[in-house]
Design a protein around this motif. Structure first.
Motif, PDB file in Angstrom:
ATOM      1  N   ARG A   1      -4.810  -1.679  -6.263  1.00 44.52           N
ATOM      2  CA  ARG A   1      -4.833  -0.740  -7.663  1.00 44.52           C
ATOM      3  C   ARG A   1      -3.339  -0.470  -8.018  1.00 44.52           C
ATOM      4  NH1 ARG A   1      -9.435   2.737  -4.786  1.00 44.52           N
ATOM      5  NH2 ARG A   1     -11.052   1.864  -5.821  1.00 44.52           N
TER       6      ARG A   1
ATOM      7  N   SER B   1      -4.037  -3.300   0.969  1.00 41.37           N
ATOM      8  CA  SER B   1      -5.149  -1.991   1.081  1.00 41.37           C
ATOM      9  C   SER B   1      -5.683  -1.887  -0.302  1.00 41.37           C
ATOM     10  CB  SER B   1      -4.715  -0.897   1.406  1.00 41.37           C
ATOM     11  OG  SER B   1      -3.948  -0.233   0.401  1.00 41.37           O
ATOM     12  N   ARG B   2      -6.952  -1.318  -0.652  1.00 40.78           N
ATOM     13  CA  ARG B   2      -7.460  -1.016  -2.038  1.00 40.78           C
ATOM     14  C   ARG B   2      -6.622  -0.311  -2.756  1.00 40.78           C
ATOM     15  NH1 ARG B   2     -13.051  -1.372  -2.958  1.00 40.78           N
ATOM     16  NH2 ARG B   2     -13.290  -1.708  -5.167  1.00 40.78           N
TER      17      ARG B   2
ATOM     18  N   GLY C   1      -7.658  -4.759   4.095  1.00 36.21           N
ATOM     19  CA  GLY C   1      -8.372  -4.523   2.971  1.00 36.21           C
ATOM     20  C   GLY C   1      -8.670  -5.975   1.954  1.00 36.21           C
TER      21      GLY C   1
ATOM     22  N   HIS D   1     -12.045 -10.795   1.285  1.00 38.43           N
ATOM     23  CA  HIS D   1     -12.188  -9.423   2.268  1.00 38.43           C
ATOM     24  C   HIS D   1     -11.440  -9.555   3.252  1.00 38.43           C
ATOM     25  CE1 HIS D   1     -15.177  -7.616  -0.194  1.00 38.43           C
ATOM     26  NE2 HIS D   1     -16.029  -8.594  -0.404  1.00 38.43           N
TER      27      HIS D   1
ATOM     28  N   ARG E   1       0.671  -1.051  -0.106  1.00 41.40           N
ATOM     29  CA  ARG E   1       0.122  -0.006   0.021  1.00 41.40           C
ATOM     30  C   ARG E   1       1.002   1.305   0.035  1.00 41.40           C
ATOM     31  NH1 ARG E   1      -2.594  -1.331   5.688  1.00 41.40           N
ATOM     32  NH2 ARG E   1      -1.304  -3.198   5.435  1.00 41.40           N
TER      33      ARG E   1
END
Length: 113
Positions: free
Chosen positions: A97, A92-93, A72, A66, A18
């Motif tokens: 990404r 994490s999200r 995350g 999840h 992250r």
């Protein structure tokens, strides 16, 4: 010169979490990985500057769930050849990404190979 010196693969393996921003210029590792006898383990440069011995597997089986209490999303990766041991990565999200962007950058650099 070792027997495995002629069996080197250039493979990008760098940390992704992250805290790492995505990079469109995600370049391959500056040094090749070295296959060890038997071709099921290799020596790779670790981001710390040291070297690591790690298994090599063909393909990947990927699962996720999840993991909000601890970060995350949990990605579970198993080798594609039925290896019993896997690796769980918590992202994490934003980290997810960033990983996706890095994979897209690698794909773009490979072109039509």
């Amino acid at each position: 010169m070792s027997a495995s010196a002629d069996r080197q693969l250039s493979t990008p393996i760098w940390p992704r979490d992250r805290a790492c921003p995505s990079r469109a210029d995600f370049a391959p590792m500056p040094r090749p990985i070295v296959l060890l006898n038997g071709a099921d383990r290799c020596i790779v440069p670790h981001p710390s500057g040291h070297e690591a011995v790690t298994p090599i597997v063909g393909g990947i089986n990927l699962a996720w769930t999840h993991a909000a209490p601890i970060g995350g999303v949990a990605l579970v990766q198993f080798g594609g050849s039925g290896e019993p041991d896997g690796l769980v990565t918590i992202l994490s999200r934003d980290g997810l990404r960033s990983l996706i962007a890095d994979l897209q950058a690698i794909d773009a650099q490979l072109g039509d190979r």
